[in-house]
Motif scaffolding. Structure first.
Motif, PDB file in Angstrom:
ATOM      1  N   GLY A  99       0.807  -1.221   0.000  1.00 43.32           N
ATOM      2  CA  GLY A  99       0.000   0.000   0.000  1.00 43.32           C
ATOM      3  C   GLY A  99       0.836   1.265   0.000  1.00 43.32           C
ATOM      4  O   GLY A  99       0.317   2.365   0.205  1.00 43.32           O
ATOM      5  N   GLN A 100       2.152   1.118  -0.244  1.00 40.57           N
ATOM      6  CA  GLN A 100       3.035   2.294  -0.241  1.00 40.57           C
ATOM      7  C   GLN A 100       3.106   2.894  -1.635  1.00 40.57           C
ATOM      8  O   GLN A 100       3.376   2.171  -2.611  1.00 40.57           O
ATOM      9  CB  GLN A 100       4.456   1.890   0.177  1.00 40.57           C
ATOM     10  N   ASP A 101       2.880   4.208  -1.745  1.00 38.95           N
ATOM     11  CA  ASP A 101       3.144   4.857  -3.022  1.00 38.95           C
ATOM     12  C   ASP A 101       4.656   5.073  -3.155  1.00 38.95           C
ATOM     13  O   ASP A 101       5.423   4.724  -2.255  1.00 38.95           O
ATOM     14  CB  ASP A 101       2.349   6.165  -3.156  1.00 38.95           C
ATOM     15  N   ALA A 102       5.051   5.643  -4.295  1.00 38.48           N
ATOM     16  CA  ALA A 102       6.485   5.766  -4.571  1.00 38.48           C
ATOM     17  C   ALA A 102       7.206   6.557  -3.476  1.00 38.48           C
ATOM     18  O   ALA A 102       8.327   6.214  -3.077  1.00 38.48           O
ATOM     19  CB  ALA A 102       6.697   6.421  -5.932  1.00 38.48           C
ATOM     20  N   THR A 103       6.543   7.589  -2.960  1.00 40.10           N
ATOM     21  CA  THR A 103       7.183   8.408  -1.918  1.00 40.10           C
ATOM     22  C   THR A 103       7.381   7.609  -0.630  1.00 40.10           C
ATOM     23  O   THR A 103       8.473   7.598  -0.046  1.00 40.10           O
ATOM     24  CB  THR A 103       6.330   9.662  -1.627  1.00 40.10           C
ATOM     25  N   ALA A 104       6.325   6.918  -0.201  1.00 43.13           N
ATOM     26  CA  ALA A 104       6.419   6.157   1.048  1.00 43.13           C
ATOM     27  C   ALA A 104       7.450   5.028   0.940  1.00 43.13           C
ATOM     28  O   ALA A 104       8.258   4.800   1.849  1.00 43.13           O
ATOM     29  CB  ALA A 104       5.056   5.587   1.412  1.00 43.13           C
ATOM     30  N   PHE A 105       7.432   4.345  -0.197  1.00 50.93           N
ATOM     31  CA  PHE A 105       8.332   3.208  -0.403  1.00 50.93           C
ATOM     32  C   PHE A 105       9.793   3.665  -0.404  1.00 50.93           C
ATOM     33  O   PHE A 105      10.656   3.095   0.277  1.00 50.93           O
ATOM     34  CB  PHE A 105       7.953   2.526  -1.726  1.00 50.93           C
ATOM     35  N   THR A 106      10.083   4.722  -1.156  1.00 54.10           N
ATOM     36  CA  THR A 106      11.475   5.153  -1.260  1.00 54.10           C
ATOM     37  C   THR A 106      11.942   5.886   0.007  1.00 54.10           C
ATOM     38  O   THR A 106      13.126   5.856   0.325  1.00 54.10           O
ATOM     39  CB  THR A 106      11.680   6.048  -2.503  1.00 54.10           C
ATOM     40  N   THR A 107      11.018   6.506   0.733  1.00 51.00           N
ATOM     41  CA  THR A 107      11.397   7.109   2.012  1.00 51.00           C
ATOM     42  C   THR A 107      11.849   6.023   2.991  1.00 51.00           C
ATOM     43  O   THR A 107      12.841   6.171   3.703  1.00 51.00           O
ATOM     44  CB  THR A 107      10.218   7.903   2.608  1.00 51.00           C
ATOM     45  N   LEU A 108      11.120   4.899   2.978  1.00 48.00           N
ATOM     46  CA  LEU A 108      11.519   3.767   3.829  1.00 48.00           C
ATOM     47  C   LEU A 108      12.904   3.261   3.437  1.00 48.00           C
ATOM     48  O   LEU A 108      13.787   3.083   4.284  1.00 48.00           O
ATOM     49  CB  LEU A 108      10.486   2.639   3.696  1.00 48.00           C
ATOM     50  N   LEU A 148       9.327  -8.023  -6.436  1.00 50.48           N
ATOM     51  CA  LEU A 148       7.859  -7.929  -6.326  1.00 50.48           C
ATOM     52  C   LEU A 148       7.426  -6.545  -5.860  1.00 50.48           C
ATOM     53  O   LEU A 148       6.458  -5.982  -6.380  1.00 50.48           O
ATOM     54  CB  LEU A 148       7.339  -8.984  -5.349  1.00 50.48           C
ATOM     55  N   LEU A 149       8.139  -5.995  -4.890  1.00 52.91           N
ATOM     56  CA  LEU A 149       7.759  -4.670  -4.391  1.00 52.91           C
ATOM     57  C   LEU A 149       8.035  -3.580  -5.426  1.00 52.91           C
ATOM     58  O   LEU A 149       7.333  -2.576  -5.484  1.00 52.91           O
ATOM     59  CB  LEU A 149       8.493  -4.363  -3.080  1.00 52.91           C
ATOM     60  N   ILE A 150       9.045  -3.797  -6.268  1.00 49.06           N
ATOM     61  CA  ILE A 150       9.374  -2.813  -7.299  1.00 49.06           C
ATOM     62  C   ILE A 150       8.460  -2.979  -8.525  1.00 49.06           C
ATOM     63  O   ILE A 150       7.916  -2.008  -9.038  1.00 49.06           O
ATOM     64  CB  ILE A 150      10.856  -2.943  -7.716  1.00 49.06           C
ATOM     65  N   PHE A 151       8.304  -4.220  -8.991  1.00 47.72           N
ATOM     66  CA  PHE A 151       7.611  -4.457 -10.267  1.00 47.72           C
ATOM     67  C   PHE A 151       6.206  -5.031 -10.113  1.00 47.72           C
ATOM     68  O   PHE A 151       5.428  -5.034 -11.055  1.00 47.72           O
ATOM     69  CB  PHE A 151       8.422  -5.445 -11.128  1.00 47.72           C
ATOM     70  N   GLY A 152       5.889  -5.587  -8.958  1.00 51.12           N
ATOM     71  CA  GLY A 152       4.685  -6.416  -8.823  1.00 51.12           C
ATOM     72  C   GLY A 152       3.378  -5.666  -8.686  1.00 51.12           C
ATOM     73  O   GLY A 152       2.302  -6.277  -8.737  1.00 51.12           O
ATOM     74  N   GLY A 153       3.451  -4.346  -8.461  1.00 50.57           N
ATOM     75  CA  GLY A 153       2.219  -3.569  -8.361  1.00 50.57           C
ATOM     76  C   GLY A 153       1.446  -3.844  -7.089  1.00 50.57           C
ATOM     77  O   GLY A 153       1.990  -4.394  -6.118  1.00 50.57           O
ATOM     78  N   GLU A 154       0.167  -3.449  -7.113  1.00 52.60           N
ATOM     79  CA  GLU A 154      -0.659  -3.486  -5.907  1.00 52.60           C
ATOM     80  C   GLU A 154      -0.915  -4.905  -5.403  1.00 52.60           C
ATOM     81  O   GLU A 154      -1.138  -5.125  -4.218  1.00 52.60           O
ATOM     82  CB  GLU A 154      -2.005  -2.788  -6.167  1.00 52.60           C
ATOM     83  N   ASP A 155      -0.921  -5.870  -6.329  1.00 48.54           N
ATOM     84  CA  ASP A 155      -1.292  -7.237  -5.936  1.00 48.54           C
ATOM     85  C   ASP A 155      -0.228  -8.274  -6.276  1.00 48.54           C
ATOM     86  O   ASP A 155      -0.525  -9.468  -6.361  1.00 48.54           O
ATOM     87  CB  ASP A 155      -2.622  -7.620  -6.596  1.00 48.54           C
TER      88      ASP A 155
END
Lengths: 185, 221
Positions: A99-108, A148-155
């Motif tokens: 459920g992370q958008d690009a900002t949340a994911f890359t901030t982590l 998966l987290l980079i390419f796999g999308g929401e599901d």
């Protein structure tokens, strides 16, 4: 540049130690004069972060930027790189399966430390029970998790040909006891 | 989703990251292939749930033929950093420093300083273990100072625990392949790394809750 900063840091440390000693006439601090300094060259927390998310010209700098300063310096660069890399993040509303958008994911990810639980199961990701970012086991398939987290999308179902390298385990069995790693070849 | 878009994305990342990937093997020009090059870092609950295990590996892709001559650099400290209060600054460190045929492991203990420059912890925090010689199977016993009783250490060559089809990834980002194979081929199969394994009682690193941890290599000046 890095070398220069290192040199300055050393000089400052030497200066600090010297002041210490000159203020201390009983020579109890003599040990400080000979205490060797060790200067940072490489670091990592989570697997493959520098390799995947950091541009070539920044790689040495990322290795010598301490984690508490990495987020401010690298989060927006990581976001740019992620959006260029993955079609699963080409819309601003796109998220990964967490459920992370690009900002949340890359901030982590930009603060490159491994989060580890002291209270139970440790795993980078275990799909069987949803354990996530509570450590890194030897058996964890961290590359497929990251793909998966980079390419796999929401599901986890987008770009299937890119989201799993289909190498799911090590080539040697790990040990169940210390030192856990398999003997060398 | 379109293949052309995917390939464009991959071509971009090829430019961004260079055509290399691995856990942290050969990750940056200054350390690539050198004695301070970290390949991997793991932290997991031990065989005893009371303990946490840290694994720090350096100098990857050592072939069996080159293994007998592989060794830790006496001037490189492998330092495991532990943040117990969530600010991503180390509150405790474990320092592994080669000493003759032994690996001296200091801590976990409060570091003398935080950040990019470290000095060695006091000897009262020292454990020591013989570096395991390639070809021997016996795991050497760790000798502890009383303050770090319960710390167990290993240093020596092990099979590289990292696994990935790096070769296929390289082909994909190079534009000569468009997908991974199934099954893939483990590029890191049958190669060794120099490993430092340190198992510590959880009570020495905060006891409960979540820690943030990372490994650094630091060179003696």
């Amino acid at each position: 540049m890095i070398r220069k900063i290192t040199t300055i840091a050393c000089m400052l440390l030497i200066a600090a130690v010297s002041v210490n000693c000159s203020n201390d006439d009983d020579n109890n601090d003599i040990k400080n004069e000979t205490k060797a300094m060790y200067v940072l060259e490489d670091q990592m927390g989570r697997p493959a972060i520098n390799t995947v998310f950091v541009a070539t010209e920044d790689k040495d700098d990322f290795n010598t930027t301490i984690p508490s300063e990495q987020g401010a310096k690298y989060a927006s660069k990581f976001k740019t790189n992620l959006e260029a890399l993955s079609p699963a993040f080409n819309e601003s509303t796109d998220t990964n399966a967490l459920g992370q958008d690009a900002t949340a994911f890359t901030t982590l990810l930009a603060t490159d430390v491994l989060n580890v639980s002291l209270d139970g199961k440790t795993s980078f990701y275990d799909g069987s029970d949803g354990t996530l970012l509570t450590g890194r086991n030897l058996t964890d398939d961290v590359i497929t998790t990251e793909l998966l987290l980079i390419f796999g999308g929401e599901d986890f179902d987008e770009n299937p040909t890119l989201s799993d390298d289909h190498v799911d385990a090590n080539d040697k069995e790990f040990l169940t006891e210390f030192p856990y790693l398999a003997s060398p070849w | 989703m379109k293949t052309s878009k995917i390939l464009l994305g991959l071509a971009t990342i090829a430019l961004v990251s260079g055509a290399i990937i691995a856990a942290d093997h050969i990750d940056a020009p200054d350390v690539k292939g050198g004695t301070s090059d970290i390949t991997d870092f793991y932290a997991f609950e031990g065989a005893s749930a009371s303990n946490l295990v840290f694994v720090a590996n350096v100098q990857g892709l050592i072939s069996p033929e080159n293994s007998a001559s592989a060794k830790f650099d006496k001037d490189v400290m492998v330092e495991i950093n532990i943040d117990t209060d969530g600010d991503n600054i180390e509150d405790l460190v474990i320092q592994a420093v080669p000493n003759g045929n032994n690996m001296d492991v200091y801590g976990p203990a409060v570091p003398n300083e935080t950040g990019g420059v470290s000095t060695m912890l006091d000897a009262k925090f020292k454990s020591s273990v013989a570096v395991t010689t390639y070809g021997t199977t016996q795991i050497a016993a760790t000798v502890n100072a009383s303050l770090v009783s319960g710390v167990k250490a290993f240093a020596g060559l092990r099979d590289d625990p990292f696994f990935m089809d790096f070769a296929k990834y390289t082909e994909i980002i190079g534009g000569t392949a468009t997908s991974f194979d199934n099954p893939g081929a483990d590029t890191f199969a049958e190669s060794n790394v120099l490993s430092v394994v340190v198992e510590v009682p959880k009570t020495m690193i905060g006891g409960t809750g979540t820690i943030n941890t990372w490994v650094t290599t630091k060179r003696k000046q």
